[in-house]
Design an enzyme around this catalytic site. Structure first.
Site, PDB file in Angstrom:
ATOM      1  N   CYS A  43       0.855  -1.192   0.000  1.00 31.82           N
ATOM      2  CA  CYS A  43       0.000   0.000   0.000  1.00 31.82           C
ATOM      3  C   CYS A  43       0.886   1.234   0.000  1.00 31.82           C
ATOM      4  CB  CYS A  43      -0.912   0.001   1.221  1.00 31.82           C
ATOM      5  SG  CYS A  43      -2.022   1.419   1.256  1.00 31.82           S
ATOM      6  N   HIS A  95      -9.059  -3.982  -2.235  1.00 37.82           N
ATOM      7  CA  HIS A  95      -8.092  -3.181  -1.462  1.00 37.82           C
ATOM      8  C   HIS A  95      -8.523  -1.708  -1.473  1.00 37.82           C
ATOM      9  CE1 HIS A  95      -3.752  -2.131  -0.383  1.00 37.82           C
ATOM     10  NE2 HIS A  95      -4.247  -0.948  -0.760  1.00 37.82           N
ATOM     11  N   GLU A  96      -8.886  -1.219  -2.677  1.00 35.59           N
ATOM     12  CA  GLU A  96      -9.258   0.204  -2.795  1.00 35.59           C
ATOM     13  C   GLU A  96     -10.594   0.480  -2.105  1.00 35.59           C
ATOM     14  OE1 GLU A  96      -6.959   2.015  -3.610  1.00 35.59           O
ATOM     15  OE2 GLU A  96      -5.680   0.567  -4.619  1.00 35.59           O
ATOM     16  N   HIS A 153     -10.209   1.171   1.417  1.00 36.48           N
ATOM     17  CA  HIS A 153      -9.756   2.538   1.745  1.00 36.48           C
ATOM     18  C   HIS A 153     -10.953   3.471   1.938  1.00 36.48           C
ATOM     19  CE1 HIS A 153      -5.424   2.517   1.710  1.00 36.48           C
ATOM     20  NE2 HIS A 153      -5.353   1.948   0.523  1.00 36.48           N
TER      21      HIS A 153
HETATM   22  O1  K3U Z   1       3.768  -2.158  -4.436  1.00 42.73           O
HETATM   23  C1  K3U Z   1       2.888  -1.975  -5.165  1.00 42.73           C
HETATM   24  C2  K3U Z   1       2.446  -3.004  -6.104  1.00 42.73           C
HETATM   25  C3  K3U Z   1       2.400  -2.712  -7.428  1.00 42.73           C
HETATM   26  C4  K3U Z   1       2.074  -3.710  -8.308  1.00 42.73           C
HETATM   27  C5  K3U Z   1       1.747  -4.965  -7.855  1.00 42.73           C
HETATM   28  C6  K3U Z   1       1.809  -5.269  -6.528  1.00 42.73           C
HETATM   29  C7  K3U Z   1       2.164  -4.270  -5.644  1.00 42.73           C
HETATM   30  C8  K3U Z   1       2.274  -0.691  -5.044  1.00 42.73           C
HETATM   31  S1  K3U Z   1       1.016  -0.717  -3.832  1.00 42.73           S
HETATM   32  C9  K3U Z   1      -0.355  -0.532  -4.781  1.00 42.73           C
HETATM   33  O2  K3U Z   1      -0.298  -0.393  -5.946  1.00 42.73           O
HETATM   34  C10 K3U Z   1      -1.656  -0.433  -4.007  1.00 42.73           C
HETATM   35  C11 K3U Z   1      -2.047   0.996  -4.162  1.00 42.73           C
HETATM   36  C12 K3U Z   1      -2.670   1.667  -2.988  1.00 42.73           C
HETATM   37  F1  K3U Z   1      -1.992   1.497  -1.880  1.00 42.73           F
HETATM   38  F2  K3U Z   1      -2.660   2.966  -3.247  1.00 42.73           F
HETATM   39  F3  K3U Z   1      -3.920   1.320  -2.785  1.00 42.73           F
HETATM   40  C13 K3U Z   1      -2.724  -1.293  -4.602  1.00 42.73           C
HETATM   41  C14 K3U Z   1      -2.580  -2.760  -4.487  1.00 42.73           C
HETATM   42  C15 K3U Z   1      -1.368  -3.419  -4.631  1.00 42.73           C
HETATM   43  C16 K3U Z   1      -1.326  -4.799  -4.541  1.00 42.73           C
HETATM   44  C17 K3U Z   1      -2.487  -5.504  -4.307  1.00 42.73           C
HETATM   45  C18 K3U Z   1      -3.657  -4.833  -4.159  1.00 42.73           C
HETATM   46  C19 K3U Z   1      -3.721  -3.466  -4.247  1.00 42.73           C
HETATM   47 ZN    ZN Z   2      -3.670   0.973  -0.184  1.00 44.51          ZN
END
Ligand code: K3U
Ligand code: ZN
Length: 177
Positions: A101, A143-144, A147
């Site tokens: 996140c 996940h979103e 939030h």
């Molecule tokens: O580390 C990150 C990631 C990117 C691609 C695949 C897996 C991880 C970034 S964290 C990310 O993108 C969150 C975004 C957030 F925090 F703003 F909501 C979203 C997310 C990542 C992985 C699984 C589910 C959701």
């Molecule tokens: Zn997040």
């Protein structure tokens, strides 16, 4: 291109609140916020971002799936704004997999999520969309959506053993190659 916004971190009050429904989809300020969120998620290399992560307590997020080292078969999806989103049905099956996140830097976790969900949301043009999402995109959506309800992925961990540092996560990725 719109400016990138500052992402707030765990402990910020907006991340603990239930966000407000969006009423006026044609509000130019709202359309501007969507553009800023898209720039922010792209510059942060994320696959999603929710309005509360930029201190805007509104029921809006962006999903921007793309293949990545943990999910090499994830579909490529242009950044898509989802307004007033909700889950209308879900599979019984849940799957535990990696999440991170942007608001909880340095932490990774194995989070259980429904494998398949049927969702409804308004797109940025005001059209109601109903879709079935699976696997990684379903994970991003859940996940979103959390939030918007003041929930972080670390609140969903079933055990302390499912929580990892970024370094531990990178080591596990390297070992699985
Ligand atoms: O580390 C990150 C990631 C990117 C691609 C695949 C897996 C991880 C970034 S964290 C990310 O993108 C969150 C975004 C957030 F925090 F703003 F909501 C979203 C997310 C990542 C992985 C699984 C589910 C959701
Ligand atoms: Zn997040």
């Amino acid at each position: 291109m719109a400016d990138s916004l500052k992402i707030v971190h765990q402990g910020h009050p907006t991340l603990q609140q239930t966000a407000r429904d969006i009423q006026y989809l044609d509000d130019p300020q709202l359309q501007k916020l969507i553009d800023h969120l898209i720039t922010t998620v792209q510059e942060a290399n994320g696959v999603g971002i929710a309005a509360p992560q930029v201190a805007a307590s509104l029921r809006l997020f962006i999903v921007a799936s793309r293949p990545n080292s943990r999910y090499p078969y994830a579909p490529q999806m242009p950044p898509t704004a989802m307004l007033n989103p909700r889950i209308v049905a879900h599979s019984q099956e849940t799957v535990k997999d990696w999440e991170g996140c942007l608001s909880v830097p340095g932490v990774r976790g194995l989070v259980p999520r429904y494998r398949e969900i049927e969702v409804e949301y308004c797109d940025r043009a005001g059209n109601l969309q109903r879709q079935v999402l699976t696997d990684f995109i379903a994970r991003i959506f859940q996940h979103e959506l959390d939030h918007l309800d003041g929930i972080l992925f670390i609140d969903r961990l079933q055990s302390h053993e499912d929580r990892f540092t970024e370094e531990e996560y990178q080591n596990s990725l390297a070992q699985s190659r």
